[in-house]
Design an enzyme around this catalytic site. Structure first.
Site, short mmCIF file in Angstrom:
data_model
loop_
_atom_site.label_atom_id
_atom_site.label_comp_id
_atom_site.label_asym_id
_atom_site.label_seq_id
_atom_site.Cartn_x
_atom_site.Cartn_y
_atom_site.Cartn_z
N TRP A 107 46.92 37.95 44.01
CA TRP A 107 46.07 39.13 43.78
C TRP A 107 44.61 38.77 43.56
CZ3 TRP A 107 47.50 43.16 46.05
CH2 TRP A 107 48.83 43.58 46.05
N ASP A 182 41.56 42.18 36.36
CA ASP A 182 42.64 42.98 36.95
C ASP A 182 43.87 42.79 36.05
OD1 ASP A 182 44.76 44.05 38.36
OD2 ASP A 182 44.44 42.85 40.17
N LYS A 206 52.76 49.81 37.51
CA LYS A 206 53.54 48.69 36.99
C LYS A 206 54.00 49.01 35.57
CE LYS A 206 52.09 46.86 40.79
NZ LYS A 206 51.19 45.76 41.02
C1 LIG Z 1 50.23 45.67 42.22
C2 LIG Z 1 48.99 44.90 41.98
C3 LIG Z 1 47.83 45.15 42.74
C4 LIG Z 1 47.79 46.13 43.89
O1 LIG Z 1 47.87 47.42 43.44
P1 LIG Z 1 47.69 48.67 44.43
O2 LIG Z 1 47.61 49.81 43.48
O3 LIG Z 1 48.88 48.69 45.32
O4 LIG Z 1 46.42 48.47 45.17
C5 LIG Z 1 46.71 44.42 42.43
N1 LIG Z 1 46.70 43.52 41.43
C6 LIG Z 1 47.80 43.25 40.70
C7 LIG Z 1 47.73 42.24 39.61
C8 LIG Z 1 48.97 43.94 40.95
O5 LIG Z 1 50.07 43.68 40.22
#
Ligand SMILES: *Cc1c(COP(=O)(O)O)cnc(C)c1O
Length: 372
Positions: A107, A182, A206
């Site tokens: 990511w 993030d 999540k």
């Molecule tokens: C799931 C995830 C993403 C992507 O998320 P989207 O909402 O599908 O763009 C980005 N970073 C992390 C750490 C994730 O777990």
């Protein structure tokens, strides 16, 4: 097709608390006082206002968010933030500015490559050569003095690698190099000192709600960096000025975030409580891996193991497949690893009950006995 709820280890969109789903079901046809569903009312109505404000208040309470931070409810998922962050935080001098990226897995790697579409970046650490098994130590990091920000991913969802402590950058606060994080897959899973960050964000699907809303917590002074020529819906300053209501926000998703954060506050009792529970759950699986005599192999180095996502492998790909299939029949579903890395992965977010993790632990022990 079974109509029974199973133990769902999906990495995202992921399991939600049963009581939240029940409450949403109860209110689906008629939100109390509205005479209609939450999906059928104006986002500017007196009924919706307390929902979005309540979600914000709950997040403020849970994370103890300082008053000089704004909370935004945006669309476009985490991926849109990969681009919005440089578009806004590079400020007006887009041509000359760059930011420092710490690449610790899929990511943050993706975030770095998206940022490159906007401007220049420096990758100041990359765990690729060591297979993304750990995070850097502070001693390994050398932050550029003129970096617009330092970018990290707190928990790499695919590799299952998490920071035990966040890297420093706040030590550079005298030159205002904000730490940007993030936190999509560990948001609200433990207490976090928000004041250490310039911007912390998470897509909801999540740990905080359904897909469709992304929560951005941004320090107020950083809003001044948003250039005038960034389109409104990508512009943090304009979004903040309009309290995330520049256009219609994802009302249903925000409503579920409100219910999930109500659950965390009132049923669970806050982030200290959920963090302790999450640690217990993760330990059940990691102990099983460690005590399997090498039958189960984890990915991350111990110190950096994720409390949220537990990737593991068996002695062969055939056994991985067999495990997944048989677990599925036993009601333990979505255990396949990410398509890019294979193997297995158990995501055990806040809403995964301890009983589900115990069931998986017992299944792992049993499977090894039969197939070891
Ligand atoms: C799931 C995830 C993403 C992507 O998320 P989207 O909402 O599908 O763009 C980005 N970073 C992390 C750490 C994730 O777990």
């Amino acid at each position: 097709m079974s109509e029974k709820r199973l133990y769902n280890f999906s990495a995202g969109p992921a399991v939600l608390p049963l009581s939240v789903l029940q409450k949403a079901q109860e209110e689906l046809l008629c939100l109390p006082g509205a005479g209609a569903s939450v999906m059928e009312i104006s986002h500017r109505s007196k009924t919706f206002e307390p929902i979005i404000n309540g979600a914000e208040e709950n997040i403020r309470k849970l994370l103890n968010v300082p008053p000089n931070y704004r909370i935004l409810f945006l669309q476009g998922g985490a991926l849109l933030q990969f681009g919005m962050i440089p578009m806004n935080l590079y400020g007006k001098e887009l041509q000359t500015v760059s930011a420092d990226y710490i690449v610790t897995g899929s990511w943050s790697k993706k975030a770095a490559s998206e940022a490159k579409l906007v401007g220049r970046i420096n990758t100041i650490w990359d765990g690729k050569d060591t297979g993304y098994k750990r995070k850097p130590t502070d001693a390994e990091l050398s932050i550029n003095e003129d970096a617009a920000y330092v970018y990290i991913c707190s928990n790499e969802t695919i590799e299952g690698v998490q920071y035990p402590q966040y890297p420093v950058s706040q030590s550079r606060s005298e030159v205002n190099i904000p730490l940007v994080c993030d936190a999509s897959s560990d948001f609200l899973s433990k207490p976090v000192d928000v004041s250490k960050f310039g911007l912390l964000y998470a897509c909801a699907q999540k740990n905080a709600g359904p897909a469709g809303v992304t929560i951005v917590i941004i320090r107020e002074d950083l809003l001044d960096r948003s250039p005038e020529n960034v389109p409104s819906l990508l512009n943090y300053r304009k979004l903040a000025e309009n309290k995330s209501m520049l256009n219609t926000p994802p009302t249903f998703a925000v409503y579920i975030v409100k219910l999930v954060t109500d659950w965390l506050l009132n049923r669970i009792g806050g982030l200290d409580k959920i963090a302790a529970l999450n640690k217990e759950k993760a330990a059940l699986l990691y102990d099983t891996i460690d005590q399997s005599g090498g039958y189960y192999r984890g990915h991350a180095e111990k110190e950096y193991r994720s409390v949220m996502n537990v990737p593991f492998r068996l002695p062969s790909e055939e056994l991985d497949k067999k495990f997944e299939t048989e677990a599925n029949s036993a009601g333990l579903v979505t255990l396949g690893g990410h398509r890019s890395v294979g193997g297995l992965r158990a995501s055990i977010y806040n809403a995964m009950p301890k009983e589900g993790v115990i069931a998986l632990r017992d299944f792992m022990t049993d499977f090894q006995k039969k197939n070891g």
